[in-house]
Design an enzyme around this catalytic site. Structure first.
Site, mmCIF file in Angstrom:
data_model
loop_
_atom_site.group_PDB
_atom_site.id
_atom_site.type_symbol
_atom_site.label_atom_id
_atom_site.label_comp_id
_atom_site.label_asym_id
_atom_site.label_seq_id
_atom_site.Cartn_x
_atom_site.Cartn_y
_atom_site.Cartn_z
ATOM 1 N N GLU A 123 -30.408 -10.658 -17.606
ATOM 2 C CA GLU A 123 -29.946 -9.271 -17.715
ATOM 3 C C GLU A 123 -31.089 -8.289 -17.957
ATOM 4 O O GLU A 123 -31.182 -7.263 -17.279
ATOM 5 C CB GLU A 123 -28.924 -9.159 -18.853
ATOM 6 C CG GLU A 123 -27.562 -9.746 -18.529
ATOM 7 C CD GLU A 123 -26.773 -8.880 -17.569
ATOM 8 O OE1 GLU A 123 -27.178 -7.727 -17.324
ATOM 9 O OE2 GLU A 123 -25.752 -9.360 -17.053
ATOM 10 N N SER A 124 -31.946 -8.568 -18.913
ATOM 11 C CA SER A 124 -32.940 -7.569 -19.338
ATOM 12 C C SER A 124 -34.294 -8.144 -19.684
ATOM 13 O O SER A 124 -35.136 -7.405 -20.217
ATOM 14 C CB SER A 124 -32.409 -6.825 -20.570
ATOM 15 O OG SER A 124 -32.260 -7.735 -21.651
#
Length: 647
Positions: A123-124
């Site tokens: 995701e990040s």
């Protein structure tokens, strides 16, 4: 002997069961927390696979893998990408050391697959400050609407989507709900990325088409199709790092941070100083803060490195009741500029703009809550209700424009200000004079007005000047026209005067010319007849031609003089008659014919008289030749008449 062996096996089984049960029930015993009194309690992380604890977090994560593996070409492609970019993988894995222990603890407490601890990598890259183009924030990448659905506060002072503890709790809640909905972790992950509604519709389409409903069989966007393969590739690398030429960083199997309770507002810089860490390290563990101050009513606990938490408590206790926060909230009573607000609260305009994120050329609306420097005497902390309800709004700042307008005749500062709609005191101050000062016509008056008002007044002045200039041009043209008319009239009058004088001067000359007109005509006729006689008599003897020519010319001259006045009178009379009617034309023709007959008779009369005289006896010898000559001359005259008439 056999009995001892059986008893040993029973004891081992009992001990193993106790250890396993303790790990499942204790939940989060691996994270050390502070109780209300500040006492720290801790416990060792347990394992569901045996009595011994893993050596590091990567081993602990591997032990919790329980999702079915995915093996396809996309997984191979993602593995190759991670292998070709070892530095990126190392940075990403190293960034997780602050948060991985807590994530794994939460997964184990909920008995969820530890592969989900790798989801923040996808995701990040485990960056709590990450923000996507879709405005998803935090290491779990919650969009604003989903964050509110899972009670992640988002206001001026904090954003819980970036909070390590709260965002992790919300992500686990969301994933558990998705797994309950679809009954498959791959589908749950696809729904986490694409949305549960989209995944459910894709499943329904496959069911209607008679196809399978697994993750690989659904028709999904490219990003979602690569989502689970990315997670599977990371799982394979963590499981066998040497196979992919990757070295896993050392992440110890113990908590990285501790939670510390606070009851007073405190600056971020003050908290970092009390914990004896850098501001960046403090922000890395408390990334949800939007302001350089921690509001205790909104964030009652802060995260500090495990070894720094005790130092913070000791230093905080030494400060006693000394001020910890240098900022507070202040409500703007009216709409004002930032400079005006800064003057009221004792701050600089730059400070207020920076901490409140005020855009340039903007004013603060009435009722807005600004963070301003906290006075020394202000000891009241910001309440939760005030902090959550506070807001700030802006209005376009009015930009003043310096212009000059022209005064009218008889204006004063007061009358001029009233006409343009500006306070007289302001106009007087801008022009450094008094409100009663007199102004001369077209004197320039300085004004500092808003852009719209300044433009309106300038356009109005230009329109008035253009109208005055047009009126002046029209008046000038009218004056020029009148002057031209006067000049023309004067020229006509002068011309009439000159014509009258000229006519008076030429009247005697005209009478004399009329008197001389008849002889002159006779002379011209005689000259023409002489020329014709000369041409006819070239072959005659000179002595005969000379007397004949002289006599014929004399006779012709007399005939011409007798007939010419008749023709001239008729023509003069016809020219003098201004009416040119058919009757008049007919009368003129008859008159001309009669005049011509009389002229012809007058021309023939001398010849007839001379012929009659020649027939009488007793003429002298001297005049004996005259009848013959006259006859020849008369004949020649008759022969010349048609030619002269034709000419």
């Amino acid at each position: 002997m056999f009995f001892r062996y059986v008893m040993s096996l029973c004891a081992i089984a009992v001990l193993a069961g106790c250890a396993t049960g303790g790990g499942q029930n204790a939940g989060s015993v691996g994270i050390r927390m502070s109780d209300v009194d500040g006492n720290v309690f801790s416990g060792k992380s347990s394992s569901r696979f045996g009595l011994s604890s893993p050596n590091d977090m990567w081993e602990r994560v591997q032990r919790g893998f329980s999702m079915p593996d995915l093996d396809n070409a996309i997984v191979r492609d993602r593995e190759a990408w991670y292998t070709r970019n070892p530095n990126s993988v190392s940075r990403m894995l190293g960034r997780s050391d602050k948060y991985l222990f807590h994530v794994v603890e939460e997964l184990e407490r909920r008995r969820m697959p530890t592969e989900l601890a790798l989801l923040p990598f996808v995701e990040s890259a485990f960056n709590p400050q990450a923000v996507s183009s879709a405005k998803a924030a935090g290491m779990w990448q919650f969009i604003p609407s989903t964050g509110k659905q899972y009670e992640l506060a988002q206001n001026r002072f904090l954003d819980d989507r970036r909070d390590v503890l709260r965002s992790t709790r919300a992500a686990m809640d969301y994933l558990q709900r998705l797994y309950t909905m679809f009954g498959d972790w791959h589908l749950a992950l696809a729904a986490y990325n694409w949305g549960e509604g989209n995944v459910q519709r894709a499943i329904n389409r496959n069911i209607a088409a008679g196809r399978g409903t697994s993750y690989e069989e659904l028709n999904m966007p490219q990003e979602t199709r690569q989502y689970v393969p990315k997670l599977q590739a990371l799982k394979n690398i963590i499981r066998n790092p040497a196979t992919f030429n990757t070295a896993l960083p050392n992440v110890a199997n113990h908590p990285y941070f501790d939670q510390v309770k606070i009851s007073r507002d405190i600056d971020v810089s003050m908290a970092a100083r009390l914990a004896e860490i850098s501001v960046d390290d403090f922000k890395a563990l408390n990334p949800s803060l939007n302001k350089p101050m921690v509001i205790a009513s909104l964030t009652p606990r802060i995260l500090l490195p495990w070894e720094a938490a005790p130092r913070f408590r000791e230093n905080l206790a030494r400060l006693g009741n000394n001020r910890l926060a240098s900022w507070t909230l202040w409500t703007a009573p009216t709409t004002m500029t930032v400079a005006q607000a800064a003057e009221q609260v004792g701050a600089t305009e730059e400070q207020l703009r920076e901490i409140n994120r005020i855009p340039p050329r903007m004013m603060v609306r009435a009722g807005s809550s600004l963070m301003v420097p906290r006075p020394e005497w202000h000891n009241t902390e910001i309440s939760s209700a005030v902090a959550r309800s506070s807001s700030i709004s802006f209005a376009p700042e009015v930009v003043l424009r310096r212009i000059t307008l022209k005064a009218q005749d008889g204006d004063t500062i007061a009358s001029f200000a009233a006409r343009v709609g500006v306070p007289a005191q302001d106009v007087a101050s801008w022009n450094r004079t008094s409100t009663n000062a007199s102004l001369e016509a077209d004197e320039a008056v300085v004004l500092n007005l808003p852009q719209t008002q300044a433009s309106r007044l300038l356009n109005q002045q230009r329109a008035e000047e253009a109208l005055a200039a047009r009126a002046e041009r029209l008046a000038q043209r009218q004056r020029q026209r009148e002057e031209s008319i006067v000049r023309v009239s004067s020229r006509k009058s002068s011309a009439r005067t000159r014509d009258a004088e000229k006519e008076a001067d030429t009247r005697p000359a005209r009478s004399k010319a009329n008197r001389n007109e008849e002889p002159s005509a006779r002379g011209k006729a005689s000259s023409r007849e002489d020329e014709r006689t000369t041409r006819r008599g070239k072959n005659a003897p000179k002595e005969d031609a000379r007397p004949v020519k002289g006599k014929a010319a004399a006779d012709d001259s007399r005939a011409a003089n007798k007939g010419k006045p008749v023709r001239d009178d008729a023509r003069s009379k016809r020219r003098a008659d201004p009416v040119d009617t058919p009757e008049r034309k007919e009368a003129n023709r008859a008159s001309d014919k009669a005049a011509n007959r009389r002229a012809k008779g007058a021309e023939e009369a001398p010849a007839k008289a001379r012929s009659a005289a020649s027939d009488k006896p007793g003429r002298s010898g001297k005049n004996a030749d005259k009848p013959a000559k006259d006859a020849r001359t008369s004949g020649k005259e008759k022969n010349d008449k048609p030619a002269r008439k034709g000419k």
